[in-house]
Design a protein around this motif. Sequence first.
Motif, PDB file in Angstrom:
ATOM      1  N   GLY A   1       0.814  -1.207   0.000  1.00 32.90           N
ATOM      2  CA  GLY A   1       0.000   0.000   0.000  1.00 32.90           C
ATOM      3  C   GLY A   1       0.851   1.261   0.000  1.00 32.90           C
ATOM      4  N   VAL A   2       0.179   2.377  -0.160  1.00 30.69           N
ATOM      5  CA  VAL A   2       0.889   3.661  -0.142  1.00 30.69           C
ATOM      6  C   VAL A   2       1.261   3.983   1.305  1.00 30.69           C
ATOM      7  N   GLN A   3       2.522   4.341   1.495  1.00 29.86           N
ATOM      8  CA  GLN A   3       3.036   4.694   2.814  1.00 29.86           C
ATOM      9  C   GLN A   3       3.722   6.054   2.744  1.00 29.86           C
ATOM     10  N   ARG A   4       3.970   6.595   3.937  1.00 29.27           N
ATOM     11  CA  ARG A   4       4.834   7.775   4.060  1.00 29.27           C
ATOM     12  C   ARG A   4       6.011   7.408   4.950  1.00 29.27           C
ATOM     13  N   THR A   5       7.149   8.017   4.683  1.00 31.32           N
ATOM     14  CA  THR A   5       8.337   7.766   5.502  1.00 31.32           C
ATOM     15  C   THR A   5       9.109   9.059   5.674  1.00 31.32           C
ATOM     16  N   LEU A   6       9.850   9.166   6.789  1.00 31.41           N
ATOM     17  CA  LEU A   6      10.658  10.366   7.009  1.00 31.41           C
ATOM     18  C   LEU A   6      12.084  10.142   6.525  1.00 31.41           C
ATOM     19  N   SER A   7      12.567  11.108   5.771  1.00 30.81           N
ATOM     20  CA  SER A   7      13.936  11.099   5.256  1.00 30.81           C
ATOM     21  C   SER A   7      14.653  12.341   5.754  1.00 30.81           C
ATOM     22  N   ILE A   8      15.933  12.191   6.094  1.00 28.77           N
ATOM     23  CA  ILE A   8      16.793  13.342   6.412  1.00 28.77           C
ATOM     24  C   ILE A   8      18.013  13.282   5.506  1.00 28.77           C
ATOM     25  N   ALA A   9      18.309  14.402   4.848  1.00 29.70           N
ATOM     26  CA  ALA A   9      19.623  14.562   4.206  1.00 29.70           C
ATOM     27  C   ALA A   9      20.502  15.214   5.269  1.00 29.70           C
TER      28      ALA A   9
ATOM     29  N   VAL B   1      24.670  17.805  -2.586  1.00 23.84           N
ATOM     30  CA  VAL B   1      24.073  16.683  -3.316  1.00 23.84           C
ATOM     31  C   VAL B   1      22.610  16.431  -2.921  1.00 23.84           C
ATOM     32  N   ILE B   2      21.980  17.420  -2.277  1.00 22.36           N
ATOM     33  CA  ILE B   2      20.578  17.149  -1.897  1.00 22.36           C
ATOM     34  C   ILE B   2      19.687  17.018  -3.133  1.00 22.36           C
TER      35      ILE B   2
ATOM     36  N   GLU C   1      20.545  15.712  -6.019  1.00 21.30           N
ATOM     37  CA  GLU C   1      20.746  14.351  -6.543  1.00 21.30           C
ATOM     38  C   GLU C   1      20.013  13.330  -5.688  1.00 21.30           C
ATOM     39  N   ILE C   2      19.992  13.560  -4.390  1.00 26.20           N
ATOM     40  CA  ILE C   2      19.293  12.630  -3.497  1.00 26.20           C
ATOM     41  C   ILE C   2      17.781  12.717  -3.741  1.00 26.20           C
ATOM     42  N   TYR C   3      17.252  13.931  -3.843  1.00 27.84           N
ATOM     43  CA  TYR C   3      15.815  14.076  -4.139  1.00 27.84           C
ATOM     44  C   TYR C   3      15.486  13.400  -5.472  1.00 27.84           C
ATOM     45  N   SER C   4      16.376  13.547  -6.443  1.00 30.92           N
ATOM     46  CA  SER C   4      16.148  12.951  -7.755  1.00 30.92           C
ATOM     47  C   SER C   4      16.024  11.438  -7.675  1.00 30.92           C
ATOM     48  N   ARG C   5      16.825  10.822  -6.815  1.00 27.94           N
ATOM     49  CA  ARG C   5      16.732   9.356  -6.663  1.00 27.94           C
ATOM     50  C   ARG C   5      15.379   8.950  -6.085  1.00 27.94           C
ATOM     51  N   PHE C   6      14.885   9.735  -5.134  1.00 27.42           N
ATOM     52  CA  PHE C   6      13.565   9.433  -4.579  1.00 27.42           C
ATOM     53  C   PHE C   6      12.511   9.512  -5.691  1.00 27.42           C
ATOM     54  N   GLU C   7      12.575  10.603  -6.451  1.00 25.40           N
ATOM     55  CA  GLU C   7      11.560  10.828  -7.486  1.00 25.40           C
ATOM     56  C   GLU C   7      11.633   9.769  -8.580  1.00 25.40           C
ATOM     57  N   LYS C   8      12.847   9.410  -8.993  1.00 27.53           N
ATOM     58  CA  LYS C   8      12.996   8.397 -10.049  1.00 27.53           C
ATOM     59  C   LYS C   8      12.498   7.032  -9.594  1.00 27.53           C
TER      60      LYS C   8
END
Length: 141
Positions: A1-9, A18-19, A21-28
């Motif tokens: 199912g759809v979930q939410r999670t907390l991420s910290i850079a 590189v934030i 690039e990190i956001y891009s990995r999440f989106e991709k």
Amino acid sequence: GVQRTLSIAKPDAVSKNVIGEIYSRFEKAGLSIVAAKMLRLSREQAEGFYAEHKGRPFFPALIDFMTSGPVTVQVLEGEGAVLKNRDLMGATNPKEAAAGTIRADFAESIDANAVHGSDSEESAAREIAFFFATSELCDRV
Ligand code: CMP
């Protein structure tokens, strides 16, 4: 199912620029950012966020590091978001992180390991509430 999670850079990722690039990995990977902010954690905030690790030998270094510079905190939403984010991050120790993961590519050490991600749906709910009011979570179409 759809979930939410907390991420910290973490401060190392912010200072390396590189934030994005990190956001891009999440989106991709199909994760949407539904809340985000940059802040410098106070010691009180860092100790509260990592309260479960209080008493561990690495706790003082963890708090020193997490308060050493600004971080970004973001809520990621998507199918199986908790595990998907952990797969994207790789192992806590970058020396053990699989090739192509965020920690393998951007992290230097177990302390300066670029990112944090919630380890379960229960942790995610607690960690999201630590940083964000419900009204700050933006529904995405
Ligand atoms: P994080 O996911 O942010 O959660 C706690 C952090 O403590 C972890 O990432 C590491 O950066 C840091 N840490 C340092 N030493 C250890 C250790 N031996 N085990 C787990 N975490 C550690």
